[in-house]
Design an enzyme around this catalytic site. Structure first.
Site, PDB file in Angstrom:
ATOM      1  N   SER A 138      64.921  69.161  -9.104  1.00 56.00           N
ATOM      2  CA  SER A 138      65.499  68.897  -7.788  1.00 56.00           C
ATOM      3  C   SER A 138      64.425  68.402  -6.819  1.00 56.00           C
ATOM      4  O   SER A 138      63.361  68.995  -6.690  1.00 56.00           O
ATOM      5  CB  SER A 138      66.136  70.182  -7.237  1.00 56.00           C
ATOM      6  OG  SER A 138      66.732  69.942  -5.990  1.00 56.00           O
ATOM      7  N   GLY A 139      64.716  67.291  -6.152  1.00 59.94           N
ATOM      8  CA  GLY A 139      63.771  66.725  -5.200  1.00 59.94           C
ATOM      9  C   GLY A 139      62.863  65.666  -5.782  1.00 59.94           C
ATOM     10  O   GLY A 139      62.026  65.100  -5.077  1.00 59.94           O
ATOM     11  N   THR A 143      68.734  61.137  -7.716  1.00 66.29           N
ATOM     12  CA  THR A 143      69.875  60.525  -7.032  1.00 66.29           C
ATOM     13  C   THR A 143      69.485  59.190  -6.411  1.00 66.29           C
ATOM     14  O   THR A 143      70.241  58.208  -6.483  1.00 66.29           O
ATOM     15  CB  THR A 143      70.420  61.481  -5.952  1.00 66.29           C
ATOM     16  OG1 THR A 143      70.788  62.723  -6.566  1.00 66.29           O
ATOM     17  CG2 THR A 143      71.641  60.885  -5.279  1.00 66.29           C
ATOM     18  N   SER A 191      70.121  67.934  -2.560  1.00 71.30           N
ATOM     19  CA  SER A 191      70.056  68.258  -3.981  1.00 71.30           C
ATOM     20  C   SER A 191      71.437  68.146  -4.627  1.00 71.30           C
ATOM     21  O   SER A 191      72.419  68.700  -4.133  1.00 71.30           O
ATOM     22  CB  SER A 191      69.525  69.681  -4.156  1.00 71.30           C
ATOM     23  OG  SER A 191      69.541  70.052  -5.516  1.00 71.30           O
ATOM     24  N   SER A 192      71.512  67.427  -5.752  1.00 73.55           N
ATOM     25  CA  SER A 192      72.762  67.340  -6.506  1.00 73.55           C
ATOM     26  C   SER A 192      73.009  68.675  -7.191  1.00 73.55           C
ATOM     27  O   SER A 192      72.185  69.127  -7.974  1.00 73.55           O
ATOM     28  CB  SER A 192      72.691  66.226  -7.547  1.00 73.55           C
ATOM     29  OG  SER A 192      72.520  64.971  -6.943  1.00 73.55           O
TER      30      SER A 192
END
Length: 1044
Positions: A138-139, A143, A191-192
């Site tokens: 994440s990060g 995306t 975050s997805s």
């Protein structure tokens, strides 16, 4: 980046011309080889060219050099490594897109556009579906990478009015999915919280005409609780901050997130997917964990974007209203508070919420009522999200299209506290790593074989053992977890852990506190088990595993949802679900099934990879955290990928590219080489002093094993350029003296070139005209109008056939022939297959032929009939299971001249009491003999053998039926063999009784003697068990190995 000049011969002089190589960030095209001159400052563009490729420190140092120069992209072969810069870089403009469009992959500096364009061109030219796998924690920028890829296709692909509509919908699906599926976490403000696979569909012109989205493992627990410093899904805040006053009034909402418990309360840290930061620092929770305002997020502006996107995708106003009603209802559900009655039942104390929600009546205590409320909220939001994805898919549907898939999936995760979510995510990454290594090796091997280079097998860690540990039927962790969830009694997380220890406790890749050594116990909790993943060890806490895996919702709550007036909810909660008495699949099994389907999708496509890395936890531009990056390099498997890629040759280029770049280093190839390219490259490398072990020449490429060889060549080129530059200066003086002559020569030469170009155009036009005319008359008899086209079709088919001939007798593939060649194609196929079969048969030795004959008999008898037949297929049948020393000499003497063909140890069950006794079964040319030590207990002539009965399960029990009127026989014989398929195949061949073997389901009846009959009952179970049942029958329980 430096700008280089390429020196071209012209009229006996050397003129400097600007080189048109790859594109740098300043707009100048620089090839990968050109960038090597600055490798000490900016590193290498491809990690494969690292001299010390096994050093993790060298790997990270190369990343650092490039990151400091704002070079965020680096290759590992064809894999793109991307480091999040946390700032805007001017490398995503339309001009940059055009510079990467249609350019060879290695002729440009690394970029996500290069990967996008390479996949697109491969899809168009090779007519094979592609996929781009984007992974990272994440990060790390997953995306954003998928957005850049979508934007690239939207800008560079062909367009029309209809295509523009689809492009808009594809692009606008992102903000909608982000609003409902993304949230602020400790690591990432956007975050997805779900995995996403999107197919982008292209028509025959190469234009994007549709799409399809699959979503995985939405973090529903975030709806009801978040950690301190985190937020719920974006849509809740966007609605409250950006919604019009009239809309909020209709929904019963206030413009204040603090009024809603689901947006402010702190949940159980254990239940959250990101409850801990990776380096072991535990986040302290407080009584108010809310974080409604984030400096990097403008909820009001994002709300406008989402509303517009919903409209573009095709949502009606009524659908939007009903969708927002559900979002508001979830917030109202969270505000329901309960009190406890004297009887222990709970009642609702917040009357203000009742007018927005149906009453929930259930005799639950306070804790159960709160849990039911939260379960309903999660179920409503989760199913609504699935409905939303399906709705987007409907707006993007297009059939019969080529596809490029985008997989935006969570990376490997290791926190201080790891729960069910991390278990699922890391299982997913194990499967992806397994697929990644297999496809990478396959791609390397295919290229070597295509170039005629000997492929040397690569040693690598095959993580199939870990995947099997998690997913294997009956014995895998998921199966054990499901069994605990489904069994009656007091099942708990601790009993699941205990069953794990009992079932797979001896596995090399699993341990628990109970099974670990003293040193390991110090760092493991009593409620944890440890898996040794491909990326390292992870401790999982079992608390909550059963609840999260069950993911159940009370039936009366489902009934309430089915009665809703909201059309979306009635689609999410189908009434047929209430009638279905079958227990729904557990969360882990659903995830395992969807993951298996994803693997099938990815295996059917040609993959490309983008590995995203987060440089620091503070989201600061220019900051490079070595420890954090080392952690990600390990868990992304980048060093293993590099090791596999470097197992052979570090550098490979087409002859033309290599010769064009380095031809000035050899007098024989400079200024131009007139012969074959392969000969030119061979001449060049011999002049440069390449040693035989340093390179190989393929059919169209040169392969260089060591980076230092390439670096030395590049340094020599730099030195050569300086000397050539001095010659250019000298010759330019001479050019001034002959200026007028040169102009006239140029004019004359240009005229010649123009005439040649015009002639080539005329020839090309005539060729196209003949081809089109032939296509129009293609169905007519051969004539001058279509002969050129028919010859081309015939030639193309034969060339295609030559490239795609079957490789083995089992390969039934054959290219589809054009109409005019169908008969000829069929004849060629028959001749080719006959030749292959003849060649195969010629190579078979007598022993293997005998083995195949036995296997054919076994297949005819047992295929699709006996449960353990598939397990016997890869195992060779033995000539005998007992050697001469294991058979008593007296028995051999008793057999006399009869030759023994096969012997096997068996277990015989008495006709009275079914007591098990060890025996030996000997097969001769004329009879089957049952032996007890030195005694011949029973002799059954093949002629007298009436038949053989065996069950369809995986047991080894079988019955030899003999005539009741034969006084020498005491009745049918009940035997058990550990090699049942082999044994009965041998009996069938020796006795010529292949058609007399009966495979029964349920039970077998046999004669016990004196007119009495016995029965053997067969049932499925978890383990093999043979015993006398209470009803007097012989009971055989056997595990089911294969589903039929």
């Amino acid at each position: 980046p430096h700008q280089f000049i390429e020196l071209l011969p012209f009229a006996n002089h050397l003129l400097p011309l600007p080189s048109l190589q790859a594109v740098g960030s300043d707009g100048v095209r620089i090839s990968m080889e050109s960038a090597l001159t600055a490798r000490d400052r900016v590193g290498v563009q491809d990690f494969v060219l690292l001299e010390n490729h096994t050093s993790e420190a060298a790997f990270i140092e190369n990343l650092r050099k490039r990151f400091k120069e704002n070079l965020i992209y680096t290759y590992i072969g064809s894999v793109l490594v991307s480091v999040n810069p946390y700032k805007d870089l001017e490398i995503y403009t339309k001009n940059h897109m055009e510079r990467y469009r249609g350019v060879n992959f290695y002729e440009v500096s690394p970029h996500v556009y290069a990967v996008s364009d390479n996949s697109y061109r491969s899809m168009r030219t090779e007519h094979k579906d592609q996929c781009i796998l984007i992974s990272g924690e994440s990060g790390a920028g997953k995306t954003e990478a998928s957005k850049k890829i979508l934007q690239y296709y939207a800008v560079t692909c062909p367009a029309s009015d209809q295509v523009e509509t689809v492009k808009d919908r594809l692009l606008q699906s992102n903000p909608v999915l982000e609003a409902f599926g993304n949230a602020k976490t400790l690591r990432n403000d956007n975050s997805s919280r779900f995995g996403k696979y999107m197919d982008i569909q292209f028509d025959f012109k190469g234009a994007p005409v549709g799409g399809h989205i699959l979503n995985y493992l939405l973090e529903k627990s975030r709806v009801v609780h978040q950690n301190h410093g985190e937020r719920n899904f974006h849509i809740f805040y966007q609605l409250i901050e950006g919604g019009e006053e009239d809309l909020l009034r209709r929904l019963g909402l206030e413009r204040n997130p603090q009024q809603y418990q689901y947006l402010v309360k702190v949940g159980d840290t254990r239940a959250s997917l990101y409850g801990w930061v990776w380096n072991g620092t535990r986040q302290k929770s407080c009584n108010r964990g809310n974080c409604p305002k984030v400096s990097s997020i403008n909820d009001r502006s994002d709300w406008k974007v989402v509303r517009k996107a919903l409209s573009v995708i095709g949502f009606s106003e009524d659908e939007v209203e009903e969708l927002l009603n559900i979002i508001a209802s979830v917030l109202h559900l969270g505000n329901i508070q309960y009190g406890g009655e004297d009887s222990g039942n709970a009642y609702i104390t917040t009357d203000t919420q009742i007018k927005y929600l149906a009453r929930l009546k259930s005799p639950l205590n306070l804790e159960q009522a709160s849990s039911a409320r939260d379960a309903l909220s999660k179920a409503v939001y989760g199913r609504t999200f699935t409905w939303l994805v399906n709705k987007i898919n409907v707006s993007l549907t297009y059939k019969n299209a080529s596809v490029i898939g985008l997989l935006d999936i969570y990376g490997f995760e290791v926190f201080q506290h790891n729960s069910f979510e991390q278990f699922c995510i890391n299982y997913c990454n194990e499967k992806l790593q397994q697929l990644f290594i297999e496809l990478t090796l396959k791609s390397e091997q295919d290229e070597y074989e295509a170039e005629g280079i000997t492929w040397e097998p690569v040693q690598y860690f095959n993580n199939k053992i870990i995947c099997d540990l998690v997913e294997e039927k009956f014995k895998g962790i998921i199966s054990i977890l499901d069994e605990e969830c489904l069994r009656p009694g007091d099942a708990s997380d601790i009993t699941f852990l205990e069953k794990l220890e009992n079932t797979v406790g001896g596995h090399a890749h699993l341990t628990t506190h109970k099974l670990a050594d003293g040193k390991t116990r110090k760092v493991m909790g009593r409620e944890e088990f440890r898996l040794l993943h491909y990326a390292g060890e992870v401790n999982y806490n079992v608390n909550g595993f059963l609840d999260k895996n069950n993911d159940l919702l009370f039936r009366n709550l489902k009934e309430v949802m089915c009665m809703s007036d909201n059309k979306i909810l009635t689609q999410c909660f189908d009434r047929a679900e209430l009638k279905d008495s079958k227990r729904p699949e557990t969360a882990a099994t659903q995830f395992k099934t969807s993951l298996a389907k994803l693997m099938e999708i990815l295996m059917s496509k040609e993959p490309s990879y983008v590995r995203c890395i987060k440089p620091n936890d503070a989201k600061q531009a220019g900051r490079f955290d070595d420890v954090l990056i080392r952690h990600q390099v390990k868990y992304l498997g980048l060093m293993e990928n590099l090791r596999v890629r470097r197992a052979g040759f570090a550098y490979r280029r087409h002859y033309e590219t290599f010769l064009q770049r380095y031809k000035s280093l050899c007098p024989e190839t400079w200024p131009s080489w007139q012969g074959k390219l392969a000969d030119g490259v061979s001449t060049l490398v011999k002049h440069l002093g390449y040693k035989p072990e340093e390179y190989k020449l393929g059919r169209s490429k040169i392969f260089i094993r060591f980076p230092k060889t390439l670096f030395a060549t590049e340094d020599a080129l730099e030195t050569r350029k300086h000397s050539l530059g001095e010659r250019v200066t000298y010759h330019m003086v001479l050019v001034d003296g002959c200026h007028l002559l040169s102009l006239r020569t140029v004019a004359w030469w240009r005229g010649i070139l123009a005439c040649r170009r015009a002639q080539r155009k005329r020839q090309a036009a005539n060729t196209i005209r003949r081809f089109i005319k032939g296509f129009i008359y293609r169905h007519n008899e051969r004539c001058p109008e279509n002969e050129y086209f028919l010859d081309y079709v015939r030639y193309s088919f034969l060339m295609k056939l030559r490239r795609n001939l079957p490789k083995s007798v089992l390969d039934k593939s054959w290219p589809t022939a054009p109409t005019a060649l169908i008969e000829a194609s069929e004849q060629l196929r028959k001749l080719y297959m006959q030749n292959m079969v003849w060649g195969y048969c010629k190579r078979i030795n007598p022993e293997w032929k005998h083995q195949l004959e036995q296997k054919m008999v076994a297949s005819e008898i047992f295929k699709n009939k006996k449960d353990n037949y598939p397990q016997s297929v890869p195992k060779l049948f033995m000539g005998t299971r007992l050697n001469g020393e294991e058979i008593n000499p007296k028995v051999l003497q008793s057999l006399g001249s009869e030759k023994m063909k096969y012997a096997v140890p068996v277990t015989k069950y008495d006709r009275k009491g079914y007591k098990a006794r060890p025996r030996q079964l000997l097969l001769t040319s004329n009879c089957a003999v049952i032996v007890e030590e030195a005694k011949l207990k029973q002799r059954i002539d093949y002629a007298a053998l009436k038949g053989i009965s065996v069950s369809s399960l995986s047991d080894g029990v079988f019955v030899l039926h003999v005539p009741t009127e034969d006084k020498k026989q005491k009745g049918d014989v009940v035997l058990q063999s550990d090699h049942i398929i082999e044994t009965l195949t041998k009996v069938a061949i020796c006795a010529d009784k292949a058609n007399s073997i009966n495979i029964n389901q349920g039970s077998i009846t046999f004669t016990m003697g004196q007119g009495k009959e016995g029965i053997i009952d067969f049932t499925s179970g978890s383990e093999l068990l043979v015993a006398k049942a209470k009803n007097g029958h012989l009971s055989v329980t056997a595990p089911r190995l294969n589903s039929r």
